[in-house]
Design a protein around this motif. Structure first.
Motif: not given
Length: 227
Positions: A196-222
């Protein structure tokens, strides 16, 4: 009940040969008692290594906050990989831990990592219909008309023979939107906006199915409890 050396090897702690040394050094206990033989059959729930319970003996599932610049691959040929940021013994598990819902190098956000084959199939099957939500930043002001275009379910991408399934778009600010979709086509979010003529500059996934990233720090796991 499994042989101790097979169990430790399958969970990535050591090789079956190295398990002999673990036992000799008194590092392995069964119900608080030091184990004497590496070939002893044991209950994984009762085993400790260095006084710590075995990690996910029935299968590992974790949520990981992937930073930009890391590839979702076990191959070092593609530069830095997510496995350099995860515990070093996870790829030594049998089966090895792998990523679910892969993200390209330039995308950050929520990944699942697991060694449970049934979950890999469930979450990656084209019939899974699992919702994924992305925060998208584009190169110019968004047009509210995109909401209807993405929702309609007839958007065709270049080199594709089937339209994208309906996706929900919420405009958050002038150049930022939140997109929820159920497919996982190659670079789909970027291609949808590009069509549609837009270029994505930044892309970040917040949720996958029932799981939400919340405040989990970058590079960390839970660690998660497998469903």
């Amino acid at each position: 009940m499994r042989r101790l050396d097979q169990l430790l090897s399958a969970l990535g702690y050591c090789s079956r040969r190295e398990a002999i040394a673990f036992v000799k050094e008194g590092r392995v206990k069964l119900g608080g008692v030091v184990v004497k033989r590496s070939d002893q059959r044991v209950d994984a729930a009762l085993i400790t290594v260095d006084d710590q319970p075995l990690e996910a003996p029935d299968g590992l599932l974790a949520m990981f906050h992937k930073p930009v610049g890391y590839a979702c691959t076990h191959s070092a040929d593609e530069g830095p990989t997510i496995y350099e940021l995860l515990p070093s013994h996870w790829p030594d598990r049998n089966p090895a831990v792998t990523s679910v819902g892969r993200l390209d190098k330039d995308t950050s956000g929520l990944l699942l990592v697991t060694d449970i084959g049934s979950l890999v199939h469930r979450y990656t099957s084209p019939k899974s219909d699992i919702e994924k939500t992305y925060l998208v930043e584009v190169d110019r002001e968004l047009d509210p008309a995109l909401i209807g275009i993405f929702t309609k379910g007839d958007l065709m991408l270049r080199s594709e023979d089937k339209p994208c399934l309906p996706a929900k778009l919420e405009i958050v600010s002038t150049q930022t939107a939140r997109l929820t979709l159920t497919e996982g086509r190659y670079h789909q979010v970027r291609r949808m906006f590009a069509s549609q003529g837009w270029q994505v500059e930044k892309l970040h996934r917040e949720r996958f199915g029932p799981y939400e990233l919340g405040d989990l720090a970058e590079g960390e796991w839970q660690m998660l409890v497998p469903p």
